[in-house]
Design a protein around this motif. Structure first.
Motif, short mmCIF file in Angstrom:
data_model
loop_
_atom_site.label_atom_id
_atom_site.label_comp_id
_atom_site.label_asym_id
_atom_site.label_seq_id
_atom_site.Cartn_x
_atom_site.Cartn_y
_atom_site.Cartn_z
N LYS A 136 0.73 -1.19 -0.16
CA LYS A 136 0.08 0.21 0.36
C LYS A 136 0.95 1.12 -0.40
CE LYS A 136 -4.28 -1.93 2.19
NZ LYS A 136 -5.18 -1.88 3.58
N LEU A 137 0.68 2.05 -0.94
CA LEU A 137 1.41 3.27 -0.58
C LEU A 137 -0.09 4.55 0.39
CD1 LEU A 137 3.36 4.92 -2.37
CD2 LEU A 137 0.96 5.86 -3.69
N PHE A 138 1.13 5.02 1.21
CA PHE A 138 0.33 6.33 1.89
C PHE A 138 0.63 7.37 1.76
CE2 PHE A 138 -0.17 2.17 4.89
CZ PHE A 138 -0.83 2.69 5.41
N VAL A 139 -0.23 8.11 1.49
CA VAL A 139 -0.27 9.87 0.84
C VAL A 139 -1.26 9.98 1.84
CG1 VAL A 139 -1.07 11.01 -1.24
CG2 VAL A 139 -0.05 8.81 -1.56
N ALA A 140 -0.61 12.05 1.98
CA ALA A 140 -1.23 12.78 3.20
C ALA A 140 -1.96 13.69 2.10
CB ALA A 140 0.15 13.41 3.77
N VAL A 141 -3.05 13.88 2.11
CA VAL A 141 -3.95 15.03 1.94
C VAL A 141 -4.13 16.09 2.84
CG1 VAL A 141 -5.98 15.00 0.45
CG2 VAL A 141 -4.34 13.50 0.59
N GLY A 142 -3.54 17.08 2.80
CA GLY A 142 -3.88 18.31 3.19
C GLY A 142 -5.30 19.42 3.65
N ALA A 143 -5.22 19.91 4.02
CA ALA A 143 -6.76 20.62 4.05
C ALA A 143 -6.45 22.11 3.07
CB ALA A 143 -6.95 21.18 5.49
N PRO A 144 -7.42 22.27 2.14
CA PRO A 144 -7.04 23.37 1.55
C PRO A 144 -7.48 25.33 1.93
CG PRO A 144 -9.56 22.70 0.99
CD PRO A 144 -9.06 21.45 2.25
N CYS A 145 -6.97 24.69 3.29
CA CYS A 145 -7.30 26.26 3.68
C CYS A 145 -6.54 26.06 5.05
CB CYS A 145 -8.85 26.32 4.64
SG CYS A 145 -8.56 25.17 5.45
N ASN A 146 -6.50 27.31 5.63
CA ASN A 146 -5.17 27.79 7.12
C ASN A 146 -6.30 26.86 8.00
OD1 ASN A 146 -4.33 28.59 8.72
ND2 ASN A 146 -4.76 30.37 9.26
N ILE A 147 -7.44 27.06 8.51
CA ILE A 147 -8.36 26.62 9.28
C ILE A 147 -10.15 26.64 9.11
CG2 ILE A 147 -8.98 26.59 11.89
CD1 ILE A 147 -6.76 28.07 12.65
N CYS A 148 -10.19 25.69 8.51
CA CYS A 148 -11.86 25.54 8.53
C CYS A 148 -11.98 23.58 8.02
CB CYS A 148 -11.87 25.82 6.98
SG CYS A 148 -11.08 24.39 5.53
N LYS A 149 -13.26 23.91 8.34
CA LYS A 149 -13.94 22.07 7.91
C LYS A 149 -13.64 21.58 6.91
CE LYS A 149 -17.83 23.47 12.21
NZ LYS A 149 -18.73 22.68 11.96
N THR A 150 -13.49 20.16 6.69
CA THR A 150 -13.17 19.64 5.61
C THR A 150 -14.00 18.93 4.57
OG1 THR A 150 -11.88 18.35 6.67
CG2 THR A 150 -10.75 20.35 6.13
N SER A 151 -14.60 18.22 3.80
CA SER A 151 -15.41 17.52 3.45
C SER A 151 -14.37 16.56 2.26
CB SER A 151 -16.27 18.10 2.30
OG SER A 151 -15.58 18.50 1.38
N GLY A 152 -14.94 14.84 1.84
CA GLY A 152 -14.04 13.89 1.25
C GLY A 152 -12.89 13.56 1.66
N LEU A 153 -11.97 13.35 0.84
CA LEU A 153 -9.88 13.27 1.24
C LEU A 153 -9.58 14.12 2.23
CD1 LEU A 153 -9.18 10.95 -2.44
CD2 LEU A 153 -11.32 9.93 0.47
N GLU A 154 -10.06 15.56 2.34
CA GLU A 154 -9.35 16.58 3.00
C GLU A 154 -8.91 15.91 4.18
OE1 GLU A 154 -11.61 19.85 -0.28
OE2 GLU A 154 -12.19 19.59 1.44
N GLY A 155 -7.79 17.01 4.64
CA GLY A 155 -7.26 16.64 6.04
C GLY A 155 -7.18 15.30 6.40
N THR A 156 -6.92 14.71 5.64
CA THR A 156 -6.45 12.75 6.06
C THR A 156 -5.45 11.80 5.36
OG1 THR A 156 -6.90 12.02 3.17
CG2 THR A 156 -9.42 13.07 5.32
N ILE A 157 -5.16 11.15 6.23
CA ILE A 157 -4.18 10.33 5.24
C ILE A 157 -4.38 9.18 4.61
CG2 ILE A 157 -1.97 9.01 5.71
CD1 ILE A 157 -1.83 10.70 8.09
N ILE A 158 -4.24 8.55 3.22
CA ILE A 158 -5.39 7.43 2.53
C ILE A 158 -4.48 6.92 1.93
CG2 ILE A 158 -6.41 9.23 1.80
CD1 ILE A 158 -5.45 8.86 -0.84
N THR A 159 -4.94 5.58 2.42
CA THR A 159 -4.21 4.58 1.48
C THR A 159 -4.70 4.09 0.26
OG1 THR A 159 -5.51 2.90 2.66
CG2 THR A 159 -3.63 3.30 3.55
#
Length: 410
Positions: free
Chosen positions: A203-226
């Motif tokens: 598996k490849l682990f990929v970090a996906v940052g939040a698209p903002c400074n401080i905000c609520k996220t959705s989907g894959l935002e603000g996660t680490i996915i495999t």
């Protein structure tokens, strides 16, 4: 009859061949005709002089640029401090050097950037770096790189691709052989990805940052996915993250450890920067309801936190920007990229986090001196990788445009 040849760049081998032919009174450059150069019998010195001048000018200019860069890096190195028992040297000069992926079977290192370019740095059998090659400029942000024998993974801003490099020539990458996933949030804010392979390489682990400074996220935002390296849908491994910018696995336990950078604009000392641990998928790490560690974020302090929070295993000073991390001799090395909006700048070093019974306890400088007393910044460390069998480590630096090498004294 004279022969016509197309002109091509001179190499040192070609130059020596020219010299031998002129010495023997052979055929050489005479006059340009219709965009080509016509060769005929000419006087040795007169015929070769323009070629020699051009060749030497180009060669000396090229060498001068490389030498000046290395000289500048040596001056920086002389001002840095490394932990007792280690030596520091300049390993290579690479513009905007970020994530590194060692490929010993290919005889080199893939080096990502927070831009279009992806580089390959050849390394000889003696462990000496050769001339860096720009192998592709086809990315939005070629930051995340990972490698397993014969396969290179690149986590770009909007997609993750792989290349079959079993026949890689060291100079050009070509088109991806497969797109693993092409629906990452394609946004530039925190759009540079970090990637690493699971210990079993499946598996490849990929970090996906939040698209903002401080905000609520959705989907894959603000996660680490495999992502399965053989192909398949992504799964969220960890969530509640603002911008995880370094991933590594404990070689003993197999646990995932990762850094997370806190928000800006909350003051000089908030939020604490995080070093997190995940022993299993499903952990929630508090963003945006928490502003680092157990401090509630002002904008969300009156809201109910939707999930149970896993708090960090260790923290660093606010705005230190911990990036790459790597287990080393039972401890962990962490690159602190450094603050950009703190009243008193902080970070700009590599620290050694001491582990006791599998838990981080204290941090001490391992490589420092990038931040000078007058506020000048000489470098900003990014990624860390072990190199060779003698305990050496490589540290990339996107500010100085360098890869530093730290070697234990014998």
């Amino acid at each position: 009859m004279s022969r016509v040849f197309k002109i091509r760049p001179l190499s040192s081998t070609l130059f020596r061949h020219f010299a031998r032919r002129v010495h023997a009174g052979g055929r050489f450059l005479c006059l340009p005709v219709s965009g080509h150069f016509r060769f005929g019998k000419v006087t040795r010195a007169v015929a070769l002089l323009p070629v020699m001048v051009l060749f030497l000018a180009i060669s000396l200019s090229s060498r001068s640029f490389a030498d000046e860069k290395l000289d500048a890096l040596e001056k920086i190195r002389s001002q840095l401090s490394v932990a007792d028992g280690y030596d520091l040297s300049v390993f290579a000069a690479i513009h905007n050097a970020r994530s590194m992926a060692l490929a010993p079977d290919l005889g080199g290192i893939f080096v990502g950037t927070r831009g279009r370019n992806l580089y390959f740095l050849p390394v000889d059998q003696n462990g000496q770096a050769g001339k860096v090659q720009n192998i592709s400029s086809a990315f939005t942000s070629a930051n995340g790189v990972a490698y397993q024998k014969g396969t290179l993974f690149v986590a770009d801003q909007g997609r993750v691709v792989l290349f079959d490099v079993s026949t890689f020539n060291g100079t050009a990458l070509g088109e991806p052989d497969r797109v693993l996933f092409d629906a990452l949030p394609d946004k530039s804010h925190h759009g540079w990805r970090y990637a690493t392979l699971s210990p079993d390489g499946k598996k490849l682990f990929v970090a996906v940052g939040a698209p903002c400074n401080i905000c609520k996220t959705s989907g894959l935002e603000g996660t680490i996915i495999t992502l399965p390296v053989s192909g398949g849908k992504p799964e969220i491994y960890a969530s509640g993250l603002r911008n995880s910018v370094g991933l590594t696995f404990d070689p003993d336990s197999g646990d995932l450890w990762f850094t997370d950078n806190g928000g800006d604009g909350l003051g000089d000392d908030i939020p604490r920067e995080e070093l997190n641990k995940a022993s299993a998928p499903g952990g929630f790490y508090g963003y945006p309801w928490f502003a680092g560690n157990d401090t509630r974020a002002p904008d969300f302090k009156n809201e109910k936190v939707p999930h149970k929070v896993t708090f960090p295993a260790f923290t660093f000073n606010a705005h230190n920007a911990p990036l790459g991390l790597h287990f080393y001799e039972g401890d962990m090395l962490v690159a602190l990229h450094g603050s950009w909006n703190r009243t008193e700048p902080d970070g700009y070093k590599v620290v050694r986090v001491k582990f006791t019974a599998g838990k981080p306890q204290t941090a001490s400088p391992f490589l420092s001196g990038f931040l000078r007393d007058n506020g000048a910044v000489l470098g900003r460390p990014v990624d860390i990788k072990t190199f060779g069998e003698d305990g050496s480590v490589l540290i990339s630096d996107d500010h100085a445009g360098a890869i530093w090498k730290i070697t234990p004294k014998q």
